[in-house]
Design an enzyme around this catalytic site. Structure first.
Site, mmCIF file in Angstrom:
data_model
loop_
_atom_site.group_PDB
_atom_site.id
_atom_site.type_symbol
_atom_site.label_atom_id
_atom_site.label_comp_id
_atom_site.label_asym_id
_atom_site.label_seq_id
_atom_site.Cartn_x
_atom_site.Cartn_y
_atom_site.Cartn_z
ATOM 1 C CB SER A 93 -0.952 0.016 1.202
ATOM 2 O OG SER A 93 -1.996 -0.907 0.996
ATOM 3 C CE LYS A 139 -3.626 0.776 -1.061
ATOM 4 N NZ LYS A 139 -4.397 0.369 0.150
ATOM 5 C CE1 TYR A 157 -4.988 -1.193 -4.298
ATOM 6 C CE2 TYR A 157 -5.620 -3.507 -4.300
ATOM 7 C CZ TYR A 157 -5.274 -2.362 -3.611
ATOM 8 O OH TYR A 157 -5.210 -2.377 -2.241
ATOM 9 C CB VAL A 193 -0.097 -5.914 4.411
ATOM 10 C CG1 VAL A 193 -1.306 -5.193 4.955
ATOM 11 C CG2 VAL A 193 -0.238 -6.220 2.928
#
Length: 306
Positions: free
Chosen positions: A61, A64, A188, A258
């Site tokens: 993440s 992002k 993604y 994560v």
């Protein structure tokens, strides 16, 4: 600085509770939790590291932050019609808030928000083109053309991505998607599977510590105002429902993944990357958070004052 990092690395090595690796992505479940790295990149070009700072890990993440930056550069403030700017207070993969907000994610750092950003980036592009743009951007920021996607992790994500697929289809049911859901999800999953080490990651984040300017090239990546706003979103939303705790303990904008990585920004001072794959119950790096708390205490760096 090197003494501070060495002391932190030594203390982390002696910490018995290192958290639990993410098991819902099988490829991440295989990572040895007894690893720790920290790197600090300064606008002057200096780099300080301790631990296994050359070991690559899945940034997950943290990517992002970079996809949000690309989306803002290409589409500007119009992206806020698709995603909000509010902390979620819910787990990163929660569907509850989406229903309440009729398919509009509350921020770009929860999974639903990043999937919506991927949909925006795909406009007029194929997934491979969009991924190439994202990777090329990160390579430029880090000044390292070796950065790439870990295809094994990407496949592992696709095979176990039912929860993210449900988020995407739920958003699409409100008419928000402009591209095929499978293409958006593939984009993604792949950008979350980019592999970097802490040295590369800290260097890639430097523009956020330097008023939007990449200090290596002197090239403005974003305006100073936009850098400030990205940092504020990282502080408010970068650790999901643990964002308040992270702000309280560390006092710096940060974005976790994560895979066990955290990118933290000390505006005007440095970009800091830590990695330890063991996670806390929320899904943030357990030792990474502890290390950054120690780092902030030892340096006196905090957006809330020394």
């Amino acid at each position: 600085m090197q003494t501070i990092l060495d002391e932190i690395a030594q203390q982390m090595a002696q910490t018995l509770d290192k958290g639990e690796v993410a098991t819902y992505i099988p490829q991440l479940a295989q990572v040895d939790p007894n690893q720790f790295a920290i790197s600090v990149a300064l606008p002057s070009g200096e780099m300080f590291s301790a631990g296994c700072a050359d070991k690559h890990f899945s940034i997950q993440s943290i990517s992002k932050v970079f996809t949000l930056t690309v989306a803002l550069g290409r589409l500007g403030e119009s992206i806020w019609s698709r995603v909000g700017k509010e902390p979620s207070g819910d787990p990163f993969n929660s569907i509850v808030q989406l229903e309440h907000e009729q398919g509009k994610p509350c921020n770009p750092f929860i999974n639903a928000g990043a999937i919506a950003i991927a949909d925006l980036l795909l406009q007029g592009h194929q997934p491979k083109e969009t991924l190439a743009e994202i990777i090329q951007f990160i390579r430029f920021l880090a000044d390292d053309d070796s950065i790439a996607i870990d295809e094994k992790v990407a496949r592992s994500e696709i095979e176990t991505g039912a929860r993210n697929a449900s988020l995407a289809y739920f958003m699409a049911s409100f008419g928000h998607f402009q591209n095929p859901v499978d293409a958006v999800l593939g984009t993604y999953f792949h950008h979350c599977s980019i592999a970097m080490n802490t040295q590369q990651l800290s260097r890639a984040g430097l523009f956020l510590a330097n008023n939007g300017i990449n200090p290596a090239s002197g090239y403005p990546i974003v305006s100073a105002e936009r850098a400030k706003r990205i940092n504020s979103l990282m502080l408010l939303c970068g650790h999901y429902d643990g964002s308040g705790e992270f702000a309280f303990r560390v006092g710096l904008p940060g974005k976790s993944g994560v895979g066990g990585g955290i990118l933290a920004i000390a505006p005007g001072k440095a970009s800091i990357a830590v990695w330890s794959p063991g996670l806390d119950v929320i899904g943030n790096s357990k030792l990474g958070t502890q290390a950054l708390e120690l780092f902030a205490a030892k340096t006196g760096w905090s957006v809330f004052g020394e």
